[in-house]
Design a protein around this motif. Structure first.
Motif, PDB file in Angstrom:
ATOM      1  N   UNK A 146       0.704  -1.230  -0.126  1.00  0.00           N
ATOM      2  CA  UNK A 146       0.185   0.050  -0.060  1.00  0.00           C
ATOM      3  C   UNK A 146       0.769   1.312  -0.010  1.00  0.00           C
ATOM      4  N   UNK A 147       0.367   2.376  -0.298  1.00  0.00           N
ATOM      5  CA  UNK A 147       1.171   3.519  -0.544  1.00  0.00           C
ATOM      6  C   UNK A 147       1.169   4.330   0.687  1.00  0.00           C
ATOM      7  N   UNK A 148       2.263   5.138   1.093  1.00  0.00           N
ATOM      8  CA  UNK A 148       2.363   5.824   2.325  1.00  0.00           C
ATOM      9  C   UNK A 148       2.681   5.047   3.569  1.00  0.00           C
ATOM     10  N   UNK A 149       3.147   3.655   3.403  1.00  0.00           N
ATOM     11  CA  UNK A 149       3.465   2.860   4.354  1.00  0.00           C
ATOM     12  C   UNK A 149       4.631   3.628   5.288  1.00  0.00           C
ATOM     13  N   UNK A 150       5.469   4.240   4.853  1.00  0.00           N
ATOM     14  CA  UNK A 150       6.473   4.956   5.686  1.00  0.00           C
ATOM     15  C   UNK A 150       5.985   5.823   6.562  1.00  0.00           C
TER      16      UNK A 150
ATOM     17  N   UNK B 135       3.122   2.184  12.423  1.00  0.00           N
ATOM     18  CA  UNK B 135       2.518   1.448  13.699  1.00  0.00           C
ATOM     19  C   UNK B 135       1.219   0.533  12.969  1.00  0.00           C
ATOM     20  N   UNK B 136       0.614   1.311  11.993  1.00  0.00           N
ATOM     21  CA  UNK B 136      -0.528   0.343  11.418  1.00  0.00           C
ATOM     22  C   UNK B 136       0.044  -0.806  10.686  1.00  0.00           C
ATOM     23  N   UNK B 137       1.211  -0.635   9.984  1.00  0.00           N
ATOM     24  CA  UNK B 137       1.780  -1.736   9.160  1.00  0.00           C
ATOM     25  C   UNK B 137       2.228  -2.922  10.031  1.00  0.00           C
ATOM     26  N   UNK B 138       2.799  -2.693  11.501  1.00  0.00           N
ATOM     27  CA  UNK B 138       3.318  -3.352  12.240  1.00  0.00           C
ATOM     28  C   UNK B 138       2.371  -4.256  12.887  1.00  0.00           C
TER      29      UNK B 138
ATOM     30  N   UNK C 157      -9.033  -9.607  17.963  1.00  0.00           N
ATOM     31  CA  UNK C 157      -9.919  -8.601  18.047  1.00  0.00           C
ATOM     32  C   UNK C 157      -9.536  -7.339  18.602  1.00  0.00           C
ATOM     33  N   UNK C 158      -8.461  -7.457  19.675  1.00  0.00           N
ATOM     34  CA  UNK C 158      -7.784  -6.024  20.250  1.00  0.00           C
ATOM     35  C   UNK C 158      -7.139  -5.460  18.812  1.00  0.00           C
ATOM     36  N   UNK C 159      -6.545  -6.390  18.035  1.00  0.00           N
ATOM     37  CA  UNK C 159      -5.724  -5.489  16.932  1.00  0.00           C
ATOM     38  C   UNK C 159      -6.702  -5.176  15.860  1.00  0.00           C
ATOM     39  N   UNK C 160      -7.690  -5.872  15.644  1.00  0.00           N
ATOM     40  CA  UNK C 160      -8.726  -5.166  14.788  1.00  0.00           C
ATOM     41  C   UNK C 160      -9.291  -3.689  15.382  1.00  0.00           C
ATOM     42  N   UNK C 161      -9.626  -3.717  16.610  1.00  0.00           N
ATOM     43  CA  UNK C 161     -10.006  -2.407  17.318  1.00  0.00           C
ATOM     44  C   UNK C 161      -9.075  -1.339  17.141  1.00  0.00           C
TER      45      UNK C 161
ATOM     46  N   UNK D 214      -9.582   2.370  14.924  1.00  0.00           N
ATOM     47  CA  UNK D 214      -9.258   3.558  15.778  1.00  0.00           C
ATOM     48  C   UNK D 214      -8.285   4.489  15.045  1.00  0.00           C
ATOM     49  N   UNK D 215      -7.143   3.673  14.503  1.00  0.00           N
ATOM     50  CA  UNK D 215      -6.259   4.511  13.798  1.00  0.00           C
ATOM     51  C   UNK D 215      -6.673   5.143  12.516  1.00  0.00           C
ATOM     52  N   UNK D 216      -7.590   4.417  11.827  1.00  0.00           N
ATOM     53  CA  UNK D 216      -8.182   4.639  10.637  1.00  0.00           C
ATOM     54  C   UNK D 216      -9.084   5.795  10.532  1.00  0.00           C
ATOM     55  N   UNK D 217      -9.932   5.751  11.894  1.00  0.00           N
ATOM     56  CA  UNK D 217     -10.944   6.747  12.174  1.00  0.00           C
ATOM     57  C   UNK D 217     -10.267   8.174  12.643  1.00  0.00           C
TER      58      UNK D 217
END
Length: 253
Positions: free
Chosen positions: A109-113, A117-120, A204-208, A212-215
């Motif tokens: 995906x673009x903008x991974x740098x 945290x999201x990529x990890x 479930x915790x990782x999905x939450x 939240x990061x996307x929001x």
């Protein structure tokens, strides 16, 4: 008056060998007795073990399936030491996350740098998902063997799927199988259930966290007059690469 003598021939007395009377021995050839289920099993001498009375093929007997499963990869992990079991699962998840999950999340995906945290978290989620599938497969295998050990009947196939039979266990075989299933298989199933619950909670915790990061990113990027798609498109970066497309539009500064 003359007496008439009539010779009487007596039947010869059967002779026995000096060692004692002869003993007739029965042939040990087994015979087959039909059961209520329509199958039959052979009966031999009482001194034989319970395996000799079982018509189930050797590889389909529950006790042999248990021994085979306890040495098969990766099912043997669940029956081993707790520390070794946990370390193997951790190594499996880490290997999958680093070698497959992280490269896909970072370069897919673009903008991974700008979002490490999201990529990890995506890579960690992929590792947890892989471990969950492995543990689920182990649980299904051990549950199958456990049900066959605890059941009073055994379903088996003589030559193929089209000639399935059912054999009713004898008292000795049933007691042995249930003892093995209660004290060897049930603890393994309990360990796998706890592992599955822990992995499901972690996923479930990782999905939450990812939601939240996307929001948060969507809230910070909703500025008036700015068109932004997080990780894909931004007016500032597009103006640098395609300035002709923004002719006549005011600067965003």
């Amino acid at each position: 008056m003359a007496a008439i003598v009539i010779p009487i021939r007596m039947s010869p007395t059967p002779s026995f060998p000096s060692s004692g009377p002869s003993r007739h021995t029965l042939s040990p050839t087994p015979f087959r007795v039909p059961t209520r289920t329509g199958t039959s099993f052979s009966l031999s001498s009482r001194n034989n073990g319970p395996e000799t009375e079982c018509p189930v093929p050797h590889e389909q007997q529950p006790i042999n399936e248990y021994h085979s499963l306890s040495t098969l990869f990766p099912f043997s992990w669940a029956a081993g030491d707790v520390v070794e079991y946990g370390s193997r699962l951790f190594a499996t998840g880490a290997t999958f996350a680093l070698l497959l999950g992280l490269p896909v999340a970072w370069f897919g995906s673009a903008g991974a740098q700008a979002e490490p945290v999201k990529r990890a978290l995506c890579a960690a989620s992929s590792g947890l998902f892989a471990v969950t599938l492995a543990v689920l497969r182990m649980y299904l295998g051990w549950a199958y063997v456990g049900n066959r050990l605890l059941s009073a009947t055994v379903e088996y196939e003589e030559t193929g799927w089209y000639d399935g039979q059912i054999w009713v266990k004898t008292a000795e075989v049933l007691a042995r199988d249930r003892l093995l299933g209660s004290f060897s298989v049930k603890p393994v199933l309990s360990r796998l259930k706890i592992t599955l619950v822990s992995l499901a909670t972690s996923l479930f915790v990782c999905a939450l966290i990812l939601i939240n990061i996307d929001g948060d990113q969507n809230l910070t990027s909703n500025e008036p007059g700015v068109r932004v798609v997080p990780g894909v498109y931004n007016d500032d970066s597009a103006r640098l690469f395609e300035p002709d497309a923004f002719c006549g539009e005011p600067d965003l500064q």
